[in-house]
Design a protein around this motif. Structure first.
Motif, mmCIF file in Angstrom:
data_model
loop_
_atom_site.group_PDB
_atom_site.id
_atom_site.type_symbol
_atom_site.label_atom_id
_atom_site.label_comp_id
_atom_site.label_asym_id
_atom_site.label_seq_id
_atom_site.Cartn_x
_atom_site.Cartn_y
_atom_site.Cartn_z
ATOM 1 N N THR A 1 0.842 -1.195 0.000
ATOM 2 C CA THR A 1 0.000 0.000 0.000
ATOM 3 C C THR A 1 0.876 1.244 0.000
ATOM 4 O OG1 THR A 1 -0.064 0.527 2.359
ATOM 5 C CG2 THR A 1 -1.542 -1.216 1.605
ATOM 6 N N GLY A 2 0.252 2.367 -0.293
ATOM 7 C CA GLY A 2 0.897 3.648 -0.052
ATOM 8 C C GLY A 2 0.532 4.070 1.366
ATOM 9 N N CYS A 3 0.440 5.361 1.575
ATOM 10 C CA CYS A 3 0.035 5.846 2.896
ATOM 11 C C CYS A 3 -0.488 7.267 2.719
ATOM 12 C CB CYS A 3 1.250 5.843 3.823
ATOM 13 S SG CYS A 3 1.009 6.756 5.349
ATOM 14 N N ASN A 4 -1.767 7.459 2.997
ATOM 15 C CA ASN A 4 -2.288 8.835 2.905
ATOM 16 C C ASN A 4 -1.705 9.684 4.029
ATOM 17 O OD1 ASN A 4 -4.690 7.196 1.493
ATOM 18 N ND2 ASN A 4 -4.553 9.276 0.705
ATOM 19 N N PHE A 5 -1.807 9.162 5.243
ATOM 20 C CA PHE A 5 -1.198 9.860 6.378
ATOM 21 C C PHE A 5 -0.771 8.826 7.416
ATOM 22 C CE2 PHE A 5 -4.609 12.584 4.742
ATOM 23 C CZ PHE A 5 -3.862 13.666 4.334
ATOM 24 N N ALA A 6 0.448 8.968 7.915
ATOM 25 C CA ALA A 6 0.846 8.169 9.065
ATOM 26 C C ALA A 6 0.606 9.016 10.306
ATOM 27 C CB ALA A 6 2.316 7.802 8.949
ATOM 28 N N VAL A 7 0.269 8.360 11.413
ATOM 29 C CA VAL A 7 0.032 9.100 12.661
ATOM 30 C C VAL A 7 1.210 8.837 13.596
ATOM 31 C CG1 VAL A 7 -1.585 9.541 14.536
ATOM 32 C CG2 VAL A 7 -2.437 8.670 12.348
ATOM 33 N N ALA A 8 1.980 9.887 13.864
ATOM 34 C CA ALA A 8 3.221 9.709 14.626
ATOM 35 C C ALA A 8 2.962 9.146 16.016
ATOM 36 C CB ALA A 8 3.960 11.044 14.726
ATOM 37 N N GLU A 9 1.906 9.623 16.690
ATOM 38 C CA GLU A 9 1.737 9.256 18.101
ATOM 39 C C GLU A 9 1.424 7.774 18.306
ATOM 40 O OE1 GLU A 9 -1.496 10.929 20.336
ATOM 41 O OE2 GLU A 9 -2.919 10.738 18.686
ATOM 42 N N SER A 10 0.860 7.103 17.290
ATOM 43 C CA SER A 10 0.502 5.700 17.496
ATOM 44 C C SER A 10 1.181 4.745 16.519
ATOM 45 C CB SER A 10 -1.014 5.533 17.383
ATOM 46 O OG SER A 10 -1.426 5.689 16.041
ATOM 47 N N MET B 1 5.648 5.118 2.132
ATOM 48 C CA MET B 1 5.145 6.501 2.279
ATOM 49 C C MET B 1 6.203 7.528 1.907
ATOM 50 S SD MET B 1 5.066 7.084 6.450
ATOM 51 C CE MET B 1 5.313 8.858 6.527
ATOM 52 N N GLY B 2 5.769 8.594 1.246
ATOM 53 C CA GLY B 2 6.639 9.749 1.092
ATOM 54 C C GLY B 2 6.844 10.318 2.482
ATOM 55 N N MET B 3 8.057 10.769 2.779
ATOM 56 C CA MET B 3 8.380 11.134 4.168
ATOM 57 C C MET B 3 7.521 12.258 4.740
ATOM 58 S SD MET B 3 11.857 13.299 3.788
ATOM 59 C CE MET B 3 11.753 15.015 3.320
ATOM 60 N N GLU B 4 6.851 13.019 3.869
ATOM 61 C CA GLU B 4 6.061 14.148 4.358
ATOM 62 C C GLU B 4 4.623 13.769 4.688
ATOM 63 O OE1 GLU B 4 6.563 13.308 1.351
ATOM 64 O OE2 GLU B 4 5.084 14.058 -0.054
ATOM 65 N N ARG B 5 4.239 12.525 4.403
ATOM 66 C CA ARG B 5 2.838 12.124 4.577
ATOM 67 C C ARG B 5 2.579 11.684 6.018
ATOM 68 N NH1 ARG B 5 0.571 11.458 -0.358
ATOM 69 N NH2 ARG B 5 -1.302 11.883 0.789
ATOM 70 N N ILE B 6 2.686 12.611 6.925
ATOM 71 C CA ILE B 6 2.601 12.289 8.350
ATOM 72 C C ILE B 6 1.888 13.407 9.098
ATOM 73 C CG2 ILE B 6 4.965 13.207 8.665
ATOM 74 C CD1 ILE B 6 5.353 11.184 10.931
ATOM 75 N N VAL B 7 1.153 13.036 10.140
ATOM 76 C CA VAL B 7 0.554 14.029 11.046
ATOM 77 C C VAL B 7 0.948 13.653 12.475
ATOM 78 C CG1 VAL B 7 -1.432 14.707 9.625
ATOM 79 C CG2 VAL B 7 -1.615 12.709 11.114
ATOM 80 N N PRO B 8 0.971 14.644 13.383
ATOM 81 C CA PRO B 8 1.397 14.325 14.745
ATOM 82 C C PRO B 8 0.431 13.402 15.503
ATOM 83 C CG PRO B 8 1.687 16.671 14.302
ATOM 84 C CD PRO B 8 0.917 16.108 13.143
ATOM 85 N N THR B 9 -0.877 13.726 15.475
ATOM 86 C CA THR B 9 -1.810 12.991 16.344
ATOM 87 C C THR B 9 -3.084 12.593 15.596
ATOM 88 O OG1 THR B 9 -3.082 14.910 17.024
ATOM 89 C CG2 THR B 9 -1.094 14.457 18.297
ATOM 90 N N TRP B 10 -3.884 11.787 16.258
ATOM 91 C CA TRP B 10 -5.181 11.384 15.701
ATOM 92 C C TRP B 10 -6.105 12.591 15.546
ATOM 93 C CZ3 TRP B 10 -7.466 6.813 14.045
ATOM 94 C CH2 TRP B 10 -6.622 5.699 14.052
ATOM 95 N N GLU B 11 -5.957 13.578 16.414
ATOM 96 C CA GLU B 11 -6.798 14.778 16.289
ATOM 97 C C GLU B 11 -6.444 15.541 15.010
ATOM 98 O OE1 GLU B 11 -6.136 16.459 20.322
ATOM 99 O OE2 GLU B 11 -8.328 16.406 20.425
ATOM 100 N N ASP B 12 -5.168 15.566 14.683
ATOM 101 C CA ASP B 12 -4.747 16.223 13.444
ATOM 102 C C ASP B 12 -5.178 15.388 12.235
ATOM 103 O OD1 ASP B 12 -3.302 18.235 14.872
ATOM 104 O OD2 ASP B 12 -1.703 16.781 15.194
ATOM 105 N N LEU B 13 -5.105 14.076 12.403
ATOM 106 C CA LEU B 13 -5.473 13.181 11.295
ATOM 107 C C LEU B 13 -6.884 13.477 10.812
ATOM 108 C CD1 LEU B 13 -4.953 10.516 9.595
ATOM 109 C CD2 LEU B 13 -6.223 9.359 11.398
ATOM 110 N N GLU B 14 -7.804 13.593 11.757
ATOM 111 C CA GLU B 14 -9.195 13.742 11.315
ATOM 112 C C GLU B 14 -9.400 15.052 10.549
ATOM 113 O OE1 GLU B 14 -12.087 15.387 11.953
ATOM 114 O OE2 GLU B 14 -11.568 16.743 13.580
ATOM 115 N N VAL B 15 -8.633 16.071 10.867
ATOM 116 C CA VAL B 15 -8.780 17.341 10.150
ATOM 117 C C VAL B 15 -8.276 17.197 8.710
ATOM 118 C CG1 VAL B 15 -8.081 19.772 10.057
ATOM 119 C CG2 VAL B 15 -8.568 18.706 12.267
ATOM 120 N N VAL B 16 -7.112 16.624 8.552
ATOM 121 C CA VAL B 16 -6.582 16.517 7.179
ATOM 122 C C VAL B 16 -7.385 15.522 6.343
ATOM 123 C CG1 VAL B 16 -4.243 17.388 7.564
ATOM 124 C CG2 VAL B 16 -4.694 14.977 7.922
ATOM 125 N N VAL B 17 -7.903 14.477 6.990
ATOM 126 C CA VAL B 17 -8.750 13.530 6.255
ATOM 127 C C VAL B 17 -10.039 14.231 5.808
ATOM 128 C CG1 VAL B 17 -10.221 11.490 6.523
ATOM 129 C CG2 VAL B 17 -7.841 11.383 7.216
#
Lengths: 474, 235
Positions: free
Chosen positions: A204-213, A239-255
């Motif tokens: 798979t690719g990766c839309n966003f990785a979540v750093a905290e988990s 994953m491209g190295m930039e495809r990351i968010v810090p937390t699940w709270e940030d994830l839901e916003v970008v999704v």
């Protein structure tokens, strides 16, 4: 495949695009639907500008602290039984995946859609290792059967009509039914099920990785990413190295921004967050998980005036808003990243040499910048590219340089300027009809092939001004 | 389990950013929080109404029942789809909702029912692939988008909501929240407390779909073709 697709020159690609009337109609209608969907979704949500601001702040914060968050991500993935490989280059990433395939004695690999694996040419690398690679996203599967590159980030087979798709299925898979999209899709479903169930590795690719988990998140409508990550015993996510968010709270916003900006959906049918290997008491999911984090030129963008290009969440809103893309289609860009973001990113990742025309494939109308859900100033990036191409790289055509010098001389010589503005109307008379020039000569031809050009006015501005002043002064 | 090439890779990034490696980052404070305002102050019943309206958009059938009506409703839904082979999530929730007895009853009537069971290993997946319907319980339900959140685990395999042609989600009213914001926050808070997230969190919004052929929406390209949500008021 790599970031660059095909070997045709830019002008030839553009002409192919302009000549392809089905593609142009399909692109134009898709743009209309996607754009309406995005605007409607933004309106329903309300406060869209606040959402964009938040998206931009999350992406900026993440990029500014990218080393920290990638470190955290890798620690968490390891804690959850996964292996992490940091790859500086495409070759390193491919070699690592080839090594896993060899260890597993893999024969079949199923993939869900991924831009970064296209960019690094992973399919070819796996094929070299003796693996059959099956793209499982419906659009990507069609293109793979037809050996054709994608032309849009969200709907990769946009340029193909159903008759062409049927023909491909008949030729490559022995399909016997009609060109009804429902029947075509049902056939693909049936074929792909067997591949999912018999695959050794899921990629798979990766839309966003979540750093905290340590979660890898995949945003899809079809569910193929769930198949790829639920059924084979080994999962490799790239994953491209930039495809990351810090937390699940940030994830839901970008999704939320991604799904709305891409197709106007509140959320896609599936958003799947996968963390490491399956647990001991779980039955499905991988027993072996690898995360490959790819640089491949991205780090060159960090710390530069182009850093915000790394904020891109691959929603294609800029592509869907772009009038140039509308006319020339995705293949004209010669890159797996088409449209405005492609014109910005491709030269950054792959250099100017093969892509120096791309920053000029824009009217600089800023529709892309306005559409971007994380506020990347795309048209400003395109201007910066042009500056670099002309001033630093000196890559503009010699003829253009001579012409511009000539223009400067002409425009700064009052007598020459006055005479030529006077003569322009007479000189262009053979091509002028009802105050418009059609099928114009020389450099005007490129313009008038597509649209009319206004004929020079009967009276020049200077004459008009002089006349006005005379009247005012009595 | 290992991490390869990390230090040189991250040192390079820090260098590009013009500073030494960061080992600590203060949580950012963002200037706006529009996500809090969506359906702010809505009651559980209002959220159920929002969910029902969204089901129209996502091609999903909607039922609202009390616990005592659940069995009859499930039977009607299954019969409506013509399904006789069923895979269901297991665990304490099928007991509290009375579905253990219901499934036993169905078995007596020649339905094939399998409750996800780790002891049976890969056979669960094979059964799910052949089943006509997969039944799961929603852990958190997002009213705005019509999404059920599934924390997949030993009782709730990933394949249940994916492989059968029909997807049925039982939604306890108590699981309703306005949107993904609340789900994201809950997982974030659990992470902070040291309770790691499930190995697979699936946010599922209706059946599988695609618009890859001439932009025609086609339902069920890989996953389920049909979906039904059953909201249970007193669960």
């Amino acid at each position: 495949m790599s970031i660059k697709i095909g070997s045709k020159a830019y002008a030839e690609r553009i002409q192919d695009g302009i000549d392809n009337s089905f593609m142009r109609k399909a692109v134009s209608s898709a743009q209309g639907r996607f754009r309406t969907g995005r605007l409607k979704a933004a309106e329903e949500l309300g406060d869209w500008e606040d959402w964009r601001t938040l998206g931009e702040e999350i992406r900026s914060h993440t990029m500014e602290n990218l080393d920290y968050y990638l470190h955290q991500l890798s620690e968490e993935v390891e804690k959850r039984g996964g292996t992490v490989f940091f790859a500086e280059t495409a070759e390193e990433a491919n070699a690592y995946v080839q090594e896993i395939a060899k260890k597993k004695q893999a024969k079949k690999v199923v993939k869900s859609k991924s831009m970064v694996t296209e960019e690094i040419g992973l399919n070819e690398a796996l094929a070299e290792s003796g693996c059959e690679v099956v793209e499982s996203d419906l659009g990507e599967w069609i293109l793979q059967l037809d050996e054709d590159p994608p032309s849009h980030i969200v709907t990769p087979a946009l340029h193909k009509n159903k008759e062409q798709i049927r023909e491909t299925f008949v030729k490559k898979k022995g399909y016997t039914k009609s060109d009804d999209p429902v029947e075509l899709a049902a056939f693909a479903r049936e074929q792909l099920r067997q591949d999912f169930l018999s695959a050794d590795i899921g990629v798979t690719g990766c839309n966003f990785a979540v750093a905290e988990s340590g979660a890898v998140t995949l945003v899809t409508n079809e569910g193929n990413a769930r198949m790829v990550t639920s059924l084979p015993d080994t999962q490799i996510s790239v994953m491209g190295m930039e495809r990351i968010v810090p937390t699940w709270e940030d994830l839901e916003v970008v999704v939320s921004l991604l799904t709305r900006a891409a197709v106007g959906q509140k959320l896609t049918s599936y958003i799947t967050a996968l963390t490491g290997t399956r647990l001991e008491d779980e039955v499905d999911g991988p027993e072996d998980f690898h995360l490959v984090i790819v640089d491949n030129g991205r780090s060159k963008i960090l710390g530069t005036e182009f850093q915000s290009a790394l904020h891109c969440i691959r929603c294609a809103a800029c592509i869907n808003a772009c009038p140039v893309y509308r006319h020339v289609g995705g293949h004209s860009y010669g890159s797996i990243y088409p449209g405005p973001i492609g014109a910005v990113l491709t030269p950054l990742l792959d250099g100017y040499e093969d892509h120096k025309e791309l920053p000029y494939a824009s009217s600089l109308c800023a529709a892309c910048t306005e559409a971007c859900p994380v506020k990347i100033p795309l048209h400003e990036h395109l201007i910066m590219h042009r500056e670099i191409i002309v001033e630093r790289e000196r890559m503009n055509a010699k003829s253009e340089e001579i012409m511009m010098k000539g223009f400067a001389k002409w425009a700064s010589t009052p007598a020459a300027y006055k005479m030529s503005t006077k003569m322009a109307r007479t000189a262009l008379k053979p091509w002028t009809k009802d105050e418009h020039i059609e099928n114009g000569p020389g450099p005007l031809k490129g313009w008038t092939d597509q649209r009319d050009f206004p004929a020079p006015p009967k009276k020049s501005f200077r004459e008009w001004y002089k006349h006005r002043e005379e009247r005012r002064n009595g | 389990m290992a991490i390869h090439n990390r230090e040189a890779f991250l040192d390079k990034l820090a260098g590009r950013l013009g500073r030494p490696r960061r080992t600590e980052v203060a949580p950012p404070s963002y200037s706006v929080r529009p996500q809090e305002r969506v359906f702010q102050g809505a009651t559980q019943d209002e959220l159920v109404e929002k969910l029902e309206a969204q089901c129209e958009v996502i091609h999903t059938s909607f039922e609202r029942v009390t616990l005592s009506e659940l069995e009859d409703t499930l039977r009607r839904v299954l019969n409506g789809y013509g399904v006789s082979k069923i895979v269901s999530a297991g665990g304490p929730r099928i007991e509290t909702s009375g579905l253990v007895d219901f499934y036993d009853q169905l078995r007596k009537e020649d339905y094939e029912v399998q409750i996800w069971d780790e002891e049976k290993g890969r056979q669960n997946v094979e059964f799910a692939e052949q089943a006509g319907a997969g039944i799961v319980f929603s852990d958190i339900t997002l009213a705005e988008s019509g999404t059920v959140t599934l924390f997949n685990d030993r009782y709730n395999g990933r394949s249940i909501s994916l492989l059968p042609e029909t997807f049925i989600a039982i939604i306890p009213k108590s699981t309703m929240v306005p949107r993904m914001t609340q789900a994201g926050r809950l997982i974030h808070e659990e992470e902070e407390k040291g309770n790691p997230v499930s190995s697979c969190v699936s946010f599922v919004t209706g059946p599988s779909n695609s618009a890859d052929i001439e932009m025609n929406l086609i339902v069920g390209v890989h996953g389920p073709v049909k979906a039904t949500y059953i909201v249970v008021d007193d669960l």
